[in-house]
Write an enzyme that holds these catalytic residues in place. Sequence first.
Site, PDB file in Angstrom:
ATOM      1  N   GLU A  67       0.558  -2.371  10.504  1.00 51.67           N
ATOM      2  CA  GLU A  67      -0.513  -2.417   9.500  1.00 51.67           C
ATOM      3  C   GLU A  67      -0.933  -1.019   9.075  1.00 51.67           C
ATOM      4  OE1 GLU A  67      -1.497  -4.990   7.954  1.00 51.67           O
ATOM      5  OE2 GLU A  67      -0.918  -6.683   9.200  1.00 51.67           O
TER       6      GLU A  67
ATOM      7  N   ARG B 132      -0.323   0.186   5.163  1.00 50.11           N
ATOM      8  CA  ARG B 132      -1.531   0.404   4.329  1.00 50.11           C
ATOM      9  C   ARG B 132      -1.901   1.886   4.249  1.00 50.11           C
ATOM     10  NH1 ARG B 132      -5.073  -5.088   5.036  1.00 50.11           N
ATOM     11  NH2 ARG B 132      -3.581  -6.190   6.336  1.00 50.11           N
TER      12      ARG B 132
ATOM     13  N   ASP C 245       9.840 -11.454   7.492  1.00 47.11           N
ATOM     14  CA  ASP C 245       9.824 -11.127   6.057  1.00 47.11           C
ATOM     15  C   ASP C 245      10.218  -9.712   5.617  1.00 47.11           C
ATOM     16  OD1 ASP C 245       7.409 -10.259   7.130  1.00 47.11           O
ATOM     17  OD2 ASP C 245       6.115 -11.450   5.844  1.00 47.11           O
TER      18      ASP C 245
ATOM     19  N   GLU D  40       1.978 -12.578  -2.472  1.00 43.84           N
ATOM     20  CA  GLU D  40       3.443 -12.763  -2.538  1.00 43.84           C
ATOM     21  C   GLU D  40       3.933 -13.552  -3.756  1.00 43.84           C
ATOM     22  OE1 GLU D  40       1.612 -13.269   0.193  1.00 43.84           O
ATOM     23  OE2 GLU D  40       2.223 -11.508   1.362  1.00 43.84           O
TER      24      GLU D  40
ATOM     25  N   THR E  47       5.885  -2.643   1.205  1.00 45.16           N
ATOM     26  CA  THR E  47       5.515  -4.046   1.323  1.00 45.16           C
ATOM     27  C   THR E  47       4.024  -4.287   1.065  1.00 45.16           C
ATOM     28  OG1 THR E  47       5.887  -6.042   2.626  1.00 45.16           O
ATOM     29  CG2 THR E  47       5.038  -4.123   3.819  1.00 45.16           C
TER      30      THR E  47
HETATM   31  C1  DMJ Z   1       0.209  -7.495   3.212  1.00 43.00           C
HETATM   32  O1  DMJ Z   1      -0.398  -6.669   4.140  1.00 43.00           O
HETATM   33  C2  DMJ Z   1       1.668  -7.154   3.044  1.00 43.00           C
HETATM   34  O2  DMJ Z   1       2.152  -7.717   1.877  1.00 43.00           O
HETATM   35  C3  DMJ Z   1       2.506  -7.658   4.174  1.00 43.00           C
HETATM   36  O3  DMJ Z   1       3.884  -7.434   3.976  1.00 43.00           O
HETATM   37  C4  DMJ Z   1       2.291  -9.138   4.340  1.00 43.00           C
HETATM   38  N1  DMJ Z   1       0.914  -9.473   4.466  1.00 43.00           N
HETATM   39  C5  DMJ Z   1      -0.057  -8.920   3.578  1.00 43.00           C
HETATM   40  C6  DMJ Z   1      -0.319  -9.762   2.356  1.00 43.00           C
HETATM   41  O4  DMJ Z   1      -0.161 -11.100   2.484  1.00 43.00           O
END
Ligand code: DMJ
Length: 619
Positions: free
Chosen positions: A250, A254, A383, A517, A603
């Site tokens: 995380e 981020r 994912d 998503e 992501t």
């Molecule tokens: C986000 O922090 C990112 O997209 C991550 O890859 C998946 N979860 C959340 C959003 O759903």
Amino acid sequence: MLPFSVSQVGSGGGGVSGPGLLLLGPAGRKLSGFRLTEKFLLLLVFSGFITLCFGAIFFLPDSPKLLSGVFFQQPLRPVSVGLEDGAEDGGRLARIREEHERALREAKDTLNRHPDDIQGDILRDKELLREHRRTVSGGNLPPREFAAPVGVVGKEPEDPDVKEKRDKIKEMMKFSWDNYKRYAWGLNELKPVQKQGHSSNLFGNIQGATIVDSLDTLYIMGMMDEFKDAKEWVEKNLEFNVNAEVSIFEVNIRFVGGLLSAYYLTGEEIFRRKVVELGEKLLPAFNTPTGIPWALLNIKSGIGRNWPWASGGSSILAEFGTLHLEFTHLTEVSGNPIFAEKVMNIRKVLNRLDKPQGLYPNYLNPSSGQWGQNHVSVGGLGDSFYEYLLKAWLMSSKTDEEAKKMYYDAVQAIETHLIRKSSSGLTYIAEWKGGLLEHKMGHLTCFAGGMFALGADSAPEDKTGHHMELAAEIARTCHESYDRTTTKLGPEAFRFDGGVEAIATRQNEKYYILRPEVIETYLYMWRFTHDPKYRQWGWEAVQALEKNCRVEAGYSGVRDVYAANPSHDDVQQSFFLAETLKYLYLLFSDDDLLPLEHWIFNTEAHPLPIIIDKGKRTI
Ligand code: DMJ
């Protein structure tokens, strides 16, 4: 309702399952009042119930995000495991010591090594890092030339209808930001109903997740006053010397992603300095026998461990597999090869392993280098590992052939073993658990439509058209999952069994937490096809967000997308500003804003430039 209640009372309450537990009958009658057969029956029901609860918690983990984002949604006390806070009171110090020892014990159990050796390694690595800084650049970051980025300020859309929609999305960003600023400034996230800050334990004591996650969205939307405030906060307040455990995944997607993007968009040195400082703090996470990093790290003490629920001390594919882009760019901006080396080593480990049917299980033990529990998913837990293989290939200006092969081989295996069609013709991606297919698709899995579209162009054996079809089918299925609800927002997971299609059947899968998503997939589909339905679907999502998620002081997730008046979970997730609103804004912008020939999105939707000629950027 159960025929009895379980109450926690003091010890010696006459309970049948140990001290502290007293079983009461329907009318509060003590268990001792029952006959033997009745007691036996009650015990049977009770133990069945307990087994069920444990089963649900430990054997059905959907994603690290599911567990962390939902189970831990209430502010939790950050886990602090450092040892040297003089100002702490006695109780807190004892707790810190206890937690420090627990983390070491867990690390020791997974690694099979003495705690002193583990600590020795951590100290040695820190010294090596300092030494590198001293010899290469006298303790400072080496200077770096910054070239003007391409496509970071777009034109206004010509079509007045598109412009109006885009303006609306900018207004949504302003509303989210202003409320965060007013009620939760400097904290991680906003509780828009209670109008106060929200702290998730994912970031330990690091603060300001919404600020760092929003920097690039503010910038590309031209919200320069807000961007200035955000930058000033980063300069004065963003601190990483915190004595608490953070989630490497995380913090990487981020904070590292957000700071890198801010640097690449603006060239401001403050972002480069901060991101390299943070990157260095994360390095001890790789201190395991295989180099597969821990999920959790105390960034002050350098002690790591894995999620206690993750298959016998395993690390998680989607977590250690979602570092590659950011760490490659950390090397790029710092001049220190160590970051790229760490993620290239993860590749090496993965390539040495046998993949069951070509699939990658979600769990890998960082000590033995062996797969854990047989669970494969393109949604939670798996994912973004697949996403990063493709994007590593694209970000390298298509020179990273190894990543390319890994991606297309994985997609082939996913197609063969996980992708199915429902009886009415909806294509979905199922999950694989111990050799059996679970016909369920998570909201998280919906990013795959965009991924297949992005990878279609380079697909081997003339499969470009096929990958695009697959992408369009996934987009359609995910749109159906939204369209079949009352709120027109999609559930966390939807199923294709028991006579339903694209519908959530379990109460605990009906929530929507402002996730991006599905909209992400609409954006890629729009960029590659310009089919107006993707803008139309995006606009439906905007209207649904306005109707169901906009509250007095920001945007909140909802607990049941099938309810006419859903209740709110009271969290404005930082990814709503980083991703959901950014992807919507781009969907209603011209393609020359952050063009895909020059940028890839991490992501968390943070744009990173494509790198050419080993270490030279295109921009
Ligand atoms: C986000 O922090 C990112 O997209 C991550 O890859 C998946 N979860 C959340 C959003 O759903």
